[in-house]
Structure formats: structure tokens, C-alpha cells
Design a protein around this motif. Structure first.
Motif, mmCIF file in Angstrom:
data_model
loop_
_atom_site.group_PDB
_atom_site.id
_atom_site.type_symbol
_atom_site.label_atom_id
_atom_site.label_comp_id
_atom_site.label_asym_id
_atom_site.label_seq_id
_atom_site.Cartn_x
_atom_site.Cartn_y
_atom_site.Cartn_z
ATOM 1 N N ARG A 7 0.826 -1.203 0.000
ATOM 2 C CA ARG A 7 0.000 0.000 0.000
ATOM 3 C C ARG A 7 0.863 1.257 0.000
ATOM 4 N NH1 ARG A 7 -5.264 0.494 2.503
ATOM 5 N NH2 ARG A 7 -5.863 2.658 2.811
ATOM 6 N N GLU A 8 0.611 2.135 -0.956
ATOM 7 C CA GLU A 8 1.295 3.431 -1.034
ATOM 8 C C GLU A 8 0.265 4.494 -0.674
ATOM 9 O OE1 GLU A 8 3.564 6.226 -4.359
ATOM 10 O OE2 GLU A 8 3.067 4.155 -4.800
ATOM 11 N N GLU A 9 0.501 5.269 0.360
ATOM 12 C CA GLU A 9 -0.536 6.153 0.871
ATOM 13 C C GLU A 9 -0.653 7.439 0.059
ATOM 14 O OE1 GLU A 9 -0.504 6.895 5.006
ATOM 15 O OE2 GLU A 9 -0.783 4.788 5.533
ATOM 16 N N LEU A 10 -1.891 7.905 -0.030
ATOM 17 C CA LEU A 10 -2.223 9.149 -0.709
ATOM 18 C C LEU A 10 -2.563 10.214 0.324
ATOM 19 C CD1 LEU A 10 -4.500 7.455 -3.344
ATOM 20 C CD2 LEU A 10 -2.573 8.898 -3.977
ATOM 21 N N SER A 11 -2.532 11.468 -0.103
ATOM 22 C CA SER A 11 -2.904 12.565 0.781
ATOM 23 C C SER A 11 -4.421 12.617 0.930
ATOM 24 C CB SER A 11 -2.397 13.891 0.215
ATOM 25 O OG SER A 11 -3.112 14.218 -0.981
ATOM 26 N N GLN A 12 -4.885 13.341 1.933
ATOM 27 C CA GLN A 12 -6.321 13.513 2.141
ATOM 28 C C GLN A 12 -6.964 14.171 0.922
ATOM 29 O OE1 GLN A 12 -7.170 11.474 4.957
ATOM 30 N NE2 GLN A 12 -8.521 13.168 5.472
ATOM 31 N N GLU A 13 -6.257 15.147 0.331
ATOM 32 C CA GLU A 13 -6.779 15.843 -0.846
ATOM 33 C C GLU A 13 -6.939 14.875 -2.026
ATOM 34 O OE1 GLU A 13 -5.676 19.614 -3.795
ATOM 35 O OE2 GLU A 13 -4.419 19.148 -2.059
ATOM 36 N N GLN A 14 -5.932 14.033 -2.244
ATOM 37 C CA GLN A 14 -6.010 13.069 -3.336
ATOM 38 C C GLN A 14 -7.126 12.058 -3.104
ATOM 39 O OE1 GLN A 14 -1.810 11.961 -2.935
ATOM 40 N NE2 GLN A 14 -1.523 12.409 -5.111
ATOM 41 N N LEU A 15 -7.244 11.584 -1.880
ATOM 42 C CA LEU A 15 -8.288 10.618 -1.571
ATOM 43 C C LEU A 15 -9.674 11.235 -1.730
ATOM 44 C CD1 LEU A 15 -6.817 8.728 1.509
ATOM 45 C CD2 LEU A 15 -7.269 7.787 -0.755
ATOM 46 N N THR A 16 -9.800 12.504 -1.419
ATOM 47 C CA THR A 16 -11.085 13.191 -1.603
ATOM 48 C C THR A 16 -11.428 13.275 -3.087
ATOM 49 O OG1 THR A 16 -10.738 14.480 0.424
ATOM 50 C CG2 THR A 16 -12.375 15.304 -1.140
ATOM 51 N N GLU A 17 -10.417 13.499 -3.924
ATOM 52 C CA GLU A 17 -10.648 13.514 -5.374
ATOM 53 C C GLU A 17 -11.072 12.133 -5.862
ATOM 54 O OE1 GLU A 17 -7.048 14.877 -7.130
ATOM 55 O OE2 GLU A 17 -7.274 16.947 -6.431
ATOM 56 N N PHE A 18 -10.456 11.102 -5.299
ATOM 57 C CA PHE A 18 -10.824 9.739 -5.667
ATOM 58 C C PHE A 18 -12.266 9.449 -5.255
ATOM 59 C CE2 PHE A 18 -6.559 7.303 -6.134
ATOM 60 C CZ PHE A 18 -6.010 8.362 -6.836
ATOM 61 N N LEU A 19 -12.645 9.915 -4.060
ATOM 62 C CA LEU A 19 -14.014 9.713 -3.603
ATOM 63 C C LEU A 19 -14.997 10.432 -4.522
ATOM 64 C CD1 LEU A 19 -15.975 8.614 -1.474
ATOM 65 C CD2 LEU A 19 -15.633 10.729 -0.179
ATOM 66 N N HIS A 20 -14.631 11.613 -4.969
ATOM 67 C CA HIS A 20 -15.468 12.359 -5.913
ATOM 68 C C HIS A 20 -15.709 11.517 -7.165
ATOM 69 C CE1 HIS A 20 -16.238 15.045 -9.319
ATOM 70 N NE2 HIS A 20 -16.774 15.881 -8.446
ATOM 71 N N ASP A 21 -14.649 10.950 -7.718
ATOM 72 C CA ASP A 21 -14.776 10.139 -8.932
ATOM 73 C C ASP A 21 -15.636 8.897 -8.687
ATOM 74 O OD1 ASP A 21 -13.085 11.975 -10.060
ATOM 75 O OD2 ASP A 21 -11.405 10.599 -10.374
ATOM 76 N N MET A 22 -15.415 8.242 -7.555
ATOM 77 C CA MET A 22 -16.157 7.029 -7.253
ATOM 78 C C MET A 22 -17.641 7.321 -7.034
ATOM 79 S SD MET A 22 -13.319 5.260 -4.756
ATOM 80 C CE MET A 22 -14.435 4.059 -4.056
ATOM 81 N N LEU A 23 -17.932 8.422 -6.351
ATOM 82 C CA LEU A 23 -19.323 8.780 -6.111
ATOM 83 C C LEU A 23 -20.001 9.227 -7.405
ATOM 84 C CD1 LEU A 23 -21.557 9.029 -4.028
ATOM 85 C CD2 LEU A 23 -20.737 11.338 -3.480
ATOM 86 N N LEU A 24 -19.251 9.877 -8.281
ATOM 87 C CA LEU A 24 -19.798 10.253 -9.582
ATOM 88 C C LEU A 24 -20.216 9.002 -10.365
ATOM 89 C CD1 LEU A 24 -20.429 12.240 -11.879
ATOM 90 C CD2 LEU A 24 -18.015 12.086 -12.560
ATOM 91 N N ILE A 25 -19.359 7.996 -10.361
ATOM 92 C CA ILE A 25 -19.689 6.746 -11.049
ATOM 93 C C ILE A 25 -20.938 6.120 -10.442
ATOM 94 C CG2 ILE A 25 -18.909 4.397 -11.535
ATOM 95 C CD1 ILE A 25 -16.020 5.548 -11.532
ATOM 96 N N ARG A 26 -21.010 6.084 -9.112
ATOM 97 C CA ARG A 26 -22.151 5.466 -8.426
ATOM 98 C C ARG A 26 -23.455 6.206 -8.755
ATOM 99 N NH1 ARG A 26 -22.645 2.508 -3.664
ATOM 100 N NH2 ARG A 26 -20.759 1.469 -4.463
ATOM 101 N N VAL A 54 -11.824 -0.098 -8.271
ATOM 102 C CA VAL A 54 -10.942 -0.616 -9.317
ATOM 103 C C VAL A 54 -10.900 0.369 -10.485
ATOM 104 C CG1 VAL A 54 -10.447 -2.527 -10.879
ATOM 105 C CG2 VAL A 54 -11.465 -2.983 -8.639
ATOM 106 N N CYS A 55 -12.080 0.846 -10.896
ATOM 107 C CA CYS A 55 -12.148 1.820 -11.999
ATOM 108 C C CYS A 55 -11.263 3.029 -11.718
ATOM 109 C CB CYS A 55 -13.585 2.298 -12.200
ATOM 110 S SG CYS A 55 -14.796 1.039 -12.599
ATOM 111 N N VAL A 56 -11.463 3.636 -10.569
ATOM 112 C CA VAL A 56 -10.773 4.889 -10.238
ATOM 113 C C VAL A 56 -9.312 4.639 -9.904
ATOM 114 C CG1 VAL A 56 -10.699 6.821 -8.617
ATOM 115 C CG2 VAL A 56 -12.891 6.025 -9.524
ATOM 116 N N GLY A 57 -9.026 3.614 -9.119
ATOM 117 C CA GLY A 57 -7.646 3.345 -8.736
ATOM 118 C C GLY A 57 -6.754 3.088 -9.927
ATOM 119 N N VAL A 58 -7.231 2.291 -10.867
ATOM 120 C CA VAL A 58 -6.424 1.976 -12.051
ATOM 121 C C VAL A 58 -6.333 3.170 -12.988
ATOM 122 C CG1 VAL A 58 -6.293 0.564 -14.133
ATOM 123 C CG2 VAL A 58 -6.878 -0.505 -11.951
ATOM 124 N N CYS A 59 -7.455 3.792 -13.296
ATOM 125 C CA CYS A 59 -7.446 4.895 -14.271
ATOM 126 C C CYS A 59 -6.684 6.103 -13.763
ATOM 127 C CB CYS A 59 -8.875 5.263 -14.655
ATOM 128 S SG CYS A 59 -9.710 4.004 -15.650
#
Length: 323
Positions: A7-26, A54-59
Motif C-alpha cells: 500500500r502506497e498512501e495518498l494525501s487527504q486531498e487526493q483521496l477526496t478527489e478519488f471519492l469524488h470520482d467514485m461517487l460520480l460513477i455510483r 478498481v475503476c478509479v484506482g487503475v485509471c
């Protein structure tokens, strides 16, 4: 044995962007499911609810010039790679403004400008094309990687084995991402797979493999970065096994009589990648509702954009026909 990703850790800001993408997909997929049931969308519809990490992490790990091929469950990959909700929704409505100009619909999404070489209604259909694209990058000495998404069921077909065999033989810069959601449509893995660890199928060709828990977007992103770096370095292709969960039916309207209802309920309660990331970020209810409202509006606006779009002319059906 496949190596388990670190596991390589991301910042809170990056993780929030990832959550945005994941919630958009949902929210996007929930909306298209609603519109499909209302009779507004043609054809079949397959959503990736539960597989957003998987979608967001890979892309998110891919570089700008990398390319990918998707599956019949392609909305998540397409949005995560940067296609706008407007262009994707317009495609689902069959409009000229769609990313495939209305020709493709849900199972044939293309956006070459963003490296999307196409979703595919044929199980495993993108694998040979990605091997070929990676070979082209190798011939041209371009520092690019071609990546294919596919499910566990696709590992049973001939083109999976042919593609991985040639990719490893030629050591092309490719990454093969197996989204193992444990169901080949309605058939459980225990009934179509003679092995439990799908990484063994890649290792049979001598291919480097990495296994990752597909409900943790941070873990997926880290593993994808490692896989892409390996392939880009000239060390050969990588098989990335993401063990994930499909928290919905194979298609919209699937009665899912093949699933144990209690087990399915428990899976939905414990394996939702959005819940896991929200807990990781420790978002308050107010913060979550604000993000949700913002994304919901984007999705609602995309429906209005699509409905106001341009219908293709009947004669356009004769264009781009080669045989």
C-alpha cells in the motif's frame, strides 16, 4: 504465487478527489438504471456498482498517453478516465453529442482522445487489441502502456490465453487487469474455474502478477502504479488481479435468483468501496451530503443535456460500415 501489492498512501486531498470520482460513477449508474427502467434508454445496461475502486484506482494511475480497452461494464472506466458525464449520458441516449456519436450505446463506448480504445460486448474482446496496441508502442519506442479490463469469466476463453501468451513472448508494455467479482454473469467461480487463484493463469506464461484487494482504492492505485511502471520499463507485461464485488445484478433487471439473499445483503453492507473510503476520510454527514448534492446535480444536468441532444439521421446508419 502472485505478489500481494504494497500500500502506497495518498494525501487527504487526493483521496477526496478519488471519492469524488467514485461517487460520480455510483450516482451516474444509479441514474442510468432509473432512466433505463423508465424506458428512456435503448439496449442492455450493465452497471459496475461495487467495483468503483478498481475503476478509479487503475485509471488514476495511468499516464495521459496510456490507452485501455473496457468491457460491457464500461461506464466506470470511461468516467474515471475523464470522459464527461454529458458526453457519456448523451451516448446512452443515442445522441450525436455522445462520446461514440450515438453509434455505440452502453456497451460500445469510445473516447480515443482520452485513451479509450473501446468497450466491448464480446467477453474478453479487448484483450487482443490491447496486446496489439502494446506491440505498436514497443515498435515505436514510445513510453506508453496499453491496459485491458476484463472479468474472471474471460480468463476461460481462448483469446485470453492467446493474448497473454504473445504479450509475454514479445514482452510488450501491457497490463491485464482482471476484475474478479466472482461471477461470470450468473455462474459462480466455483462452477467455471478449476483454480481459486487466477494469478496462476498468468504465471503459467511466466508473467509478473500482482494481487490486490479491489475495494480499497488506495491499494488499487498503488498496485496499478507498480504494474504500469513495470510494463513501461520494458520488463514485460503484468497481470493485475483485483478481487472485487459486484453489488448488483449482471444487468439491469437481473432477478439474481442465483445468489443467496442473506450473503448478498451482508456483502452489500460490508464491501461497499465508497463506505470504506468515506470512513477512511472520516467525513462528517454534512461534508458527505455537500459532495453528494454537488455530484447529483452534475448527473441530473447530464440527463437534461442528453435529452436536448441531436438525434442522428437515419442515413447515418450507413456510415462507418466496412463489411
Amino acid at each position: 504465487m502472485a505478489r500481494v501489492a504494497k500500500r502506497e498512501e495518498l494525501s487527504q486531498e487526493q483521496l477526496t478527489e478519488f471519492l469524488h470520482d467514485m461517487l460520480l460513477i455510483r450516482r451516474f449508474e444509479e441514474k442510468v438504471e432509473e432512466r433505463f427502467r423508465a424506458g428512456e434508454l435503448p439496449g442492455f445496461l450493465h452497471v459496475a456498482i461495487g467495483q468503483e475502486a478498481v475503476c478509479v484506482g487503475v485509471c488514476r494511475a495511468m499516464e495521459e498517453d496510456d490507452v485501455f480497452a473496457s468491457t460491457h461494464r464500461a461506464h466506470g472506466h470511461t468516467l474515471a478516465r475523464g470522459t464527461t458525464p454529458n458526453a457519456l449520458m448523451a451516448e446512452l441516449y443515442g445522441k450525436v453529442e455522445g462520446c461514440s456519436h450515438g453509434y455505440g450505446g452502453s456497451m460500445h463506448l469510445y473516447d480515443v482522445a482520452r485513451g479509450n480504445l473501446g468497450a466491448n460486448a464480446v467477453v474478453g474482446g479487448g484483450l487482443p487489441a490491447i496486446t496489439g496496441a502494446a506491440l505498436a508502442f514497443q515498435f515505436r519506442n514510445e513510453p506508453r502502456v496499453a491496459l485491458a479490463f476484463f472479468g474472471d469469466g474471460a480468463t476461460n476463453i481462448g483469446t485470453f490465453h492467446e493474448s497473454l501468451n504473445l504479450a509475454q513472448l514479445w514482452r510488450v508494455p501491457a497490463v491485464f487487469v482482471c476484475e474478479n467479482n466472482h461471477w461470470a454473469e450468473s455462474t459462480p467461480g466455483s462452477q467455471h474455474l478449476p483454480i481459486e487463484d487466477l494469478a496462476q493463469r498468468a504465471e503459467a506464461f511466466g508473467m509478473h502478477s500482482i494481487t490486490v484487494y479491489g475495494q480499497d482504492v488506495e491499494e488499487v492505485w498503488s498496485a496499478a502504479r507498480e504494474a504500469l511502471a513495470h510494463a513501461r520499463s520494458g520488463a514485460g507485461p503484468v497481470f493485475l488481479l483485483a478481487n472485487t464485488y459486484r453489488l448488483t445484478g449482471h444487468y439491469v433487471g437481473d432477478p439474481q435468483v442465483y445468489r443467496d439473499k442473506e450473503e448478498f445483503r451482508e456483502t452489500r453492507e460490508t464491501q461497499d468501496p465508497l463506505d470504506k473510503l468515506r470512513d477512511r476520510l472520516e467525513l462528517s454527514d454534512e461534508e458527505w451530503e455537500r459532495l453528494d448534492a454537488e455530484i447529483t446535480k452534475v448527473v441530473e444536468d447530464s440527463v437534461e443535456f442528453a435529452k436536448a441532444g441531436t438525434d442522428p439521421k437515419p442515413e447515418d446508419a450507413l456510415k462507418n460500415v466496412y463489411a
